[in-house]
Write a protein that holds these residues in place. Structure first.
Motif, PDB file in Angstrom:
ATOM      1  N   UNK A   9       3.591   8.333  -9.090  1.00 32.96           N
ATOM      2  CA  UNK A   9       4.536   9.028  -9.740  1.00 32.96           C
ATOM      3  C   UNK A   9       5.902   9.345  -8.657  1.00 32.96           C
ATOM      4  N   UNK A  10       5.532   9.604  -7.379  1.00 33.85           N
ATOM      5  CA  UNK A  10       6.539   9.989  -6.395  1.00 33.85           C
ATOM      6  C   UNK A  10       7.401   9.100  -5.889  1.00 33.85           C
ATOM      7  N   UNK A  11       6.823   7.643  -5.743  1.00 31.77           N
ATOM      8  CA  UNK A  11       7.608   6.638  -5.099  1.00 31.77           C
ATOM      9  C   UNK A  11       6.838   5.333  -5.332  1.00 31.77           C
ATOM     10  N   UNK A  12       6.276   5.243  -6.536  1.00 31.71           N
ATOM     11  CA  UNK A  12       5.737   3.981  -6.872  1.00 31.71           C
ATOM     12  C   UNK A  12       6.617   2.523  -7.370  1.00 31.71           C
ATOM     13  N   UNK A  13       6.171   1.708  -7.742  1.00 26.67           N
ATOM     14  CA  UNK A  13       6.915   0.491  -8.105  1.00 26.67           C
ATOM     15  C   UNK A  13       7.951   0.883  -9.232  1.00 26.67           C
ATOM     16  N   UNK A  59      14.546   3.389 -11.323  1.00 21.29           N
ATOM     17  CA  UNK A  59      15.191   4.734 -10.955  1.00 21.29           C
ATOM     18  C   UNK A  59      16.217   4.589  -9.724  1.00 21.29           C
ATOM     19  N   UNK A  60      15.666   4.383  -8.518  1.00 19.42           N
ATOM     20  CA  UNK A  60      16.241   4.424  -7.351  1.00 19.42           C
ATOM     21  C   UNK A  60      16.992   3.014  -6.733  1.00 19.42           C
ATOM     22  N   UNK A  61      16.538   2.057  -7.580  1.00 18.11           N
ATOM     23  CA  UNK A  61      16.964   0.755  -7.287  1.00 18.11           C
ATOM     24  C   UNK A  61      16.779   0.367  -5.680  1.00 18.11           C
ATOM     25  N   UNK A  76       1.187   0.264  -4.447  1.00 13.79           N
ATOM     26  CA  UNK A  76       1.913   0.436  -3.276  1.00 13.79           C
ATOM     27  C   UNK A  76       2.831   1.871  -3.894  1.00 13.79           C
ATOM     28  N   UNK A  77       3.305   2.325  -2.771  1.00 12.58           N
ATOM     29  CA  UNK A  77       4.542   3.413  -2.814  1.00 12.58           C
ATOM     30  C   UNK A  77       5.197   3.487  -1.736  1.00 12.58           C
ATOM     31  N   UNK A  78       6.523   4.134  -1.523  1.00 12.04           N
ATOM     32  CA  UNK A  78       7.188   4.492  -0.567  1.00 12.04           C
ATOM     33  C   UNK A  78       7.865   5.875  -0.688  1.00 12.04           C
ATOM     34  N   UNK A  79       7.743   6.985   0.189  1.00 18.52           N
ATOM     35  CA  UNK A  79       8.220   8.272   0.109  1.00 18.52           C
ATOM     36  C   UNK A  79       8.444   8.862   1.320  1.00 18.52           C
ATOM     37  N   UNK A  80       9.384   9.772   1.669  1.00 24.17           N
ATOM     38  CA  UNK A  80       9.527  10.655   2.727  1.00 24.17           C
ATOM     39  C   UNK A  80       8.573  11.242   3.245  1.00 24.17           C
ATOM     40  N   UNK A 104       0.766  -1.286   0.167  1.00 19.54           N
ATOM     41  CA  UNK A 104       0.049   0.008  -0.030  1.00 19.54           C
ATOM     42  C   UNK A 104       0.844   1.186  -0.115  1.00 19.54           C
ATOM     43  N   UNK A 105       0.141   2.413   0.005  1.00 20.32           N
ATOM     44  CA  UNK A 105       0.949   3.742   0.036  1.00 20.32           C
ATOM     45  C   UNK A 105       1.499   3.984   1.622  1.00 20.32           C
ATOM     46  N   UNK A 106       2.923   3.968   1.255  1.00 22.16           N
ATOM     47  CA  UNK A 106       3.833   4.200   2.938  1.00 22.16           C
ATOM     48  C   UNK A 106       4.398   5.511   2.773  1.00 22.16           C
TER      49      UNK A 106
END
Length: 381
Positions: free
Chosen positions: A219-223, A229-231, A197-201, A174-176
Motif C-alpha cells: 500500500x505504501x510503495x507497491x507496483x 500514481x507516482x509514475x 516488490x515495493x520501494x519507499x523511503x 522484493x521490498x526495498x
C-alpha cells in the motif's frame, strides 16, 4: 623447510577454496532459502541464471564476507548479501548487482558496497549496461564499524555519471527501503514484480514508529502505487520469471553505450509493406475516439511493442519497437484518454522518454492526434 612433505601439498588449500565456494553458493542457508521461495520469490542465484545466457556469468567477489566484528556472531555472510559480476545477454556483456535477501535481508554493508562500486567502475570503463536486481532492506543499521551507508553517496553520484552513457536497469523484485529505493529512481528502466516488490523511503516498521501510520509495503510503495500514481516505475509484471525476461527484452533495443549504434535485427516483416488496416481503426470524425495502440501494432515489425508506463499518464503512449529491424521509440497521443490532450504528467512522461531515446541514438516515431493541452484551474495548480 624445503624438504617438508607438506610444502607442495595443495590439496588442503584447494579443498578449503571449494568449501568456501560452496558456502557462498548456499546463500543464507537452507532455512532462509526456503523462506524466500515460500514468499514466491526466486533466490538471487536463480535470478542471475535466468537473466544471463547459460554459462556466461563470471562472479566478482564471490568469497566476500561482512568483515564487521560486530556481526561475527552471525557467522559467514555469503557474498556479504550482494552478488556481483558480468555475464552476457544475447551475446552482449552486461554487469549485475543483485542483492540477496537471504543474507541480512540483502542490506547494504561496507563490503558489498565496495563490490558494487567495483562494478560501477567496470561499467563506466568498459562501457557496458548494468542491471540491479533489488531485494533489500536498505542500509545495514546493525553495522558496528562506523556508518557504512555514509559512503554510499558515491553510489548515487556515479549513477548520475552513468546516466545517458550506458543503459541502467533496476528490477524491483522484493521490498526495498531507503538506499535500495533510491537506486531505481536514478535508473532508466524499472519493472516491479506486482505481489512481492515495493520501494519507499522507509519500511513499514519505521513508518509506524515515526508517524503512527499502520500500513503495509504494497500500500505504501507497491507496483500499483508506482505504476499508476507516482509514475516512477515503468511496468508491473507477474513474477520473477516475467521480470527477468522483460529486462532481457528491454536491453535488446539498446546499444551497449551511447557511442554505439542501436542493434539492428533481422526481420521478415517488409519495411515497405502498406498498412491499409489503419483506415478501419482511425475514424474520419475528429471527435470520435480510437485506440492508438492498435495503430502502433500495425506499423511496427511483427506487432511487437514494449510499452513503457502503460498505466500512468495514459493519454500518451510511449514504448519501444522496431521498424525494418531498427529500434525506434514510439510516442503517440491516445484519443481514448482525455481525447489525447496533454496534461502535466503526460508531458513529463513524454519528455523523459525523448531524453532516453536521444541519449542512446534511438530514432523517434511520433503519431500525432492531439487537440492541445488540458486547461483549467486543476492543471494550473
Amino acid at each position: 623447510m624445503s624438504n617438508s612433505p607438506d610444502l607442495h601439498d595443495w590439496k588442503p588449500l584447494v579443498e578449503d577454496l571449494a568449501e568456501r565456494r560452496q558456502q557462498a553458493l548456499a546463500m543464507g542457508g537452507p532455512e532462509r532459502v526456503a523462506r524466500q521461495e515460500g514468499m514466491g520469490k526466486w533466490t538471487v542465484r536463480r535470478r542471475i541464471d535466468a537473466l544471463f545466457d547459460p554459462g556466461t556469468f563470471v562472479e566478482f567477489g564471490q568469497l566476500a564476507d561482512s568483515m564487521d566484528p560486530g556481526l561475527a556472531a552471525k557467522g559467514f555472510m555469503a557474498a556479504d548479501g550482494c552478488v556481483t559480476g558480468v555475464g552476457e545477454i544475447d551475446g552482449r556483456r552486461v554487469a549485475v548487482c543483485a542483492y540477496d535477501f537471504t543474507v541480512m535481508a540483502g542490506s547494504m554493508g561496507a563490503v558489498n558496497e565496495h563490490k558494487t562500486a567495483r562494478m560501477r567502475e567496470v561499467v563506466l570503463r568498459q562501457r557496458i549496461p548494468i542491471v540491479w536486481l533489488l531485494d533489500s532492506a536498505g542500509a545495514r543499521i546493525q553495522a558496528s564499524s562506523g556508518s557504512t551507508f555514509a559512503g554510499a553517496g558515491a553510489l548515487f553520484r556515479e549513477q548520475v555519471t552513468l546516466s545517458g552513457v550506458v543503459p541502467q536497469v533496476a528490477a524491483l523484485m522484493g521490498h526495498c527501503a531507503a538506499g535500495t529505493a533510491y537506486i531505481p529512481a536514478l535508473a532508466d528502466f524499472l519493472p516491479m514484480v506486482r505481489s512481492t516488490s515495493s520501494m519507499a523511503l522507509a519500511g513499514r516498521h519505521l513508518v509506524k514508529a515515526a508517524t503512527g501510520e499502520d500500513v503495509d509495503e504494497l500500500d505504501m510503495g507497491g507496483a500499483d502505487v508506482h505504476t499508476k500514481v507516482s509514475g516512477v516505475a515503468d511496468l508491473a509484471v507477474a513474477d520473477d520469471a516475467e521480470c527477468l525476461a522483460t529486462v532481457r527484452r528491454y536491453l535488446g533495443f539498446f546499444p551497449a553505450h551511447n557511442q554505439e549504434a542501436p542493434p539492428v535485427t533481422a526481420t521478415d516483416d517488409p519495411v515497405d509493406r502498406r498498412v491499409e488496416d489503419v483506415y478501419d481503426i482511425v475514424p474520419t470524425a475528429p471527435r470520435r475516439a480510437y485506440d492508438v495502440k492498435r495503430v502502433v501494432e500495425l506499423v511496427v515489425d511483427d506487432g511487437d511493442f514494449l510499452e513503457l508506463k502503460p498505466d500512468w499518464a495514459r493519454n500518451i503512449v510511449t514504448g519501444l519497437a522496431r521498424v525494418g529491424g531498427q529500434p525506434v521509440g514510439i510516442l503517440a497521443n491516445q484519443p481514448k484518454v482525455l481525447g489525447g490532450a496533454l496534461d502535466v504528467n503526460a508531458a513529463d512522461k513524454a519528455a523523459r522518454f525523448v531524453w532516453l531515446c536521444d541519449a542512446f541514438g534511438i530514432p523517434l516515431v511520433f503519431l500525432h492526434d492531439v487537440p492541445g493541452f488540458v486547461v483549467g484551474t486543476a492543471v494550473e495548480k
